[in-house]
Write a protein that holds these residues in place. Structure first.
Motif, mmCIF file in Angstrom:
data_model
loop_
_atom_site.group_PDB
_atom_site.id
_atom_site.type_symbol
_atom_site.label_atom_id
_atom_site.label_comp_id
_atom_site.label_asym_id
_atom_site.label_seq_id
_atom_site.Cartn_x
_atom_site.Cartn_y
_atom_site.Cartn_z
ATOM 1 N N ALA A 1 38.545 15.867 39.586
ATOM 2 C CA ALA A 1 39.563 14.863 39.283
ATOM 3 C C ALA A 1 39.183 13.511 39.879
ATOM 4 C CB ALA A 1 40.916 15.321 39.827
ATOM 5 N N ALA A 2 38.580 13.534 41.062
ATOM 6 C CA ALA A 2 38.165 12.277 41.706
ATOM 7 C C ALA A 2 37.047 11.590 40.937
ATOM 8 C CB ALA A 2 37.730 12.548 43.140
ATOM 9 N N ILE A 3 36.248 12.361 40.213
ATOM 10 C CA ILE A 3 35.154 11.797 39.411
ATOM 11 C C ILE A 3 35.688 11.215 38.107
ATOM 12 C CG2 ILE A 3 33.009 12.366 38.179
ATOM 13 C CD1 ILE A 3 32.570 14.605 40.184
ATOM 14 N N GLY A 4 36.793 11.780 37.635
ATOM 15 C CA GLY A 4 37.341 11.340 36.362
ATOM 16 C C GLY A 4 36.762 12.066 35.173
ATOM 17 N N LEU A 5 36.126 13.220 35.437
ATOM 18 C CA LEU A 5 35.573 14.059 34.375
ATOM 19 C C LEU A 5 36.015 15.498 34.605
ATOM 20 C CD1 LEU A 5 31.798 13.025 34.027
ATOM 21 C CD2 LEU A 5 33.507 12.964 32.197
ATOM 22 N N ASP A 6 36.295 16.215 33.508
ATOM 23 C CA ASP A 6 36.498 17.644 33.712
ATOM 24 C C ASP A 6 35.135 18.297 33.900
ATOM 25 O OD1 ASP A 6 35.326 18.153 31.187
ATOM 26 O OD2 ASP A 6 37.265 18.273 30.185
#
Length: 403
Positions: A325-330
């Motif tokens: 979530a912190a990366i912004g990718l699943d």
């Protein structure tokens, strides 16, 4: 001129040398392709390598787990505790014999079953437990001494799924350095020699034990349940000639087994691979240390998975725990982008209690440690032919995507 795409670094693969090829070629030219002398030779060498009295080789790790359950007499209505964080086979092996599987949770940092997870599962079991199966996930060992004490207290068998842990060593409470598979604290230990494991037979499984009766039972069950031992024959008028000698063609099946035999071809490869286990183990430990050092300097949403004190693992898998979530990718999108950069990854594993079949048998079961580990885990490339440059390339790719 555009830059050429870099070759893929897979998450795992076999390491095959000329001596492996020569051994297999020699086996193909020999008199026996199966049920020949290489079976016993490999079993003796494997038992020596892990410090056990006996080793039984079979077709694959799943067969090993199934044979273990059969040899222990696990049957319908028996209760078996099994880890939810493992490959399907750890639960399926005893379930094939009819056992009811009660799943155990795990540490969210290491994926290893803890003694408290065993106790919690015992409370949910609702009856006498016949056996406890534990998995040494990624190559690290569970607290086997503590879990062994629980097993002895309740009169249950203890079975190790060490399919990730060939070559792993640990120091016990007596200060003794032990090999996984020596049977000091369990009844049976199972190994897999699949191509992505530390050593391979192509496909193959091994069970080690210090119990001669269990060993003999597994050897019979892997070949249809047949025996050719005259001392075990029951039908004397068919088994023996008039002079009292056993008929040379005769065999009996006291109870049915399976065709789970390994071949001489597999065992020829297994012998050369086993001889390289010390080198492969050293290389995997070195690569894991390089990953550790790079992750120790990293401040992003990625960290190494938890470590076990007193364990010197030969890691089958090197796992990063990532806050996607912190990366912004699943995770799926992250893996696809890594693949486009030439980095292969995998997820080990979806908790078994969430698999469709077992979820229907265990509606509403909550095992938060396993779910937490699963939500973050990503297996990074780790195999004997990797280089330090490969490790740096993997880490650079992870960081380029925000991990």
């Amino acid at each position: 001129m555009s830059e050429q795409p870099k070759s893929l670094i897979p998450y795992g693969k076999q390491s095959i040398d000329d001596d492996d090829l020569a051994a297999v070629a020699a086996a193909l030219r020999a008199d026996y392709l199966t049920t020949g002398p290489r079976i016993a030779e490999f079993e003796a060498a494997f038992a020596t390598a892990v410090g056990a009295k006996h080793a039984m080789v079979c077709s694959n790790g799943t067969a090993a787990l199934h044979l273990s359950a059969m040899a222990l007499g696990i049957g319908p209505d028996d209760i078996v505790l099994a880890p939810t964080l493992s490959f399907l086979a750890t639960a399926n092996g005893p379930h094939y014999t009819g056992a009811r599987i009660v799943f155990m949770d795990c540490d969210p940092e290491t994926a290893l079953v803890r003694p408290q997870d065993v106790e919690d599962a015992l409370e949910r079991a609702g009856g006498s437990v016949k056996a406890i199966f534990i998995t040494h996930m990624n190559g690290q060992i569970c607290d086997i001494e503590a879990i062994s004490k629980i097993a002895r207290r309740i009169g249950a068998y203890l079975v190790e799924d060490a399919c990730h842990a060939v070559g792993t060593e640990y120091t016990d409470s007596q200060g003794i350095t032990r090999q996984v598979g020596d049977g000091a604290y369990s009844d049976l230990t199972n190994f897999s020699l699949h191509p992505v494991k530390t050593i391979t037979m192509g496909e193959g499984g091994v069970v080690t034990t210090n119990d001669s009766t269990l060993h003999k039972q597994m050897c019979r069950l892997r070949s249809h349940g047949m025996t050719r031992d005259p001392d075990e024959f029951e039908v004397e008028e068919l088994a023996f000639a008039a002079d009292g000698l056993p008929n040379p063609w005769y065999y009996e099946m006291p109870s049915p087994g399976y065709n789970y035999r390994a071949t001489d071809i597999q065992c020829a490869l297994g012998m050369t691979q086993l001889a390289k286990l010390p080198r492969f183990a050293e290389k995997r430990r070195s690569l894991a240390s390089e990953y550790d050092a790079l992750l120790a300097k990293h401040n992003g949403p990625m960290r190494r998975f938890g470590r076990v004190e007193g364990c010197d693992p030969v890691l089958h898998l090197y796992v990063a725990l990532i806050d996607f979530a912190a990366i912004g990718l699943d995770r799926g999108g992250f893996m696809r982008q890594l693949s486009a950069l030439g980095i292969g990854t995998q997820v080990h594993y979806l908790p078994i209690h969430r698999q469709t079949y077992y979820a229907k048998l265990n509606p509403g079961l909550s095992l938060p440690g396993a779910d937490t580990y699963y939500s973050q885990c990503l297996s990074l490339p780790l195999y004997a032919d990797m280089t330090s440059e490969d490790v740096r390339r993997v880490m650079d790719a992870l960081k380029s995507l925000g991990a």
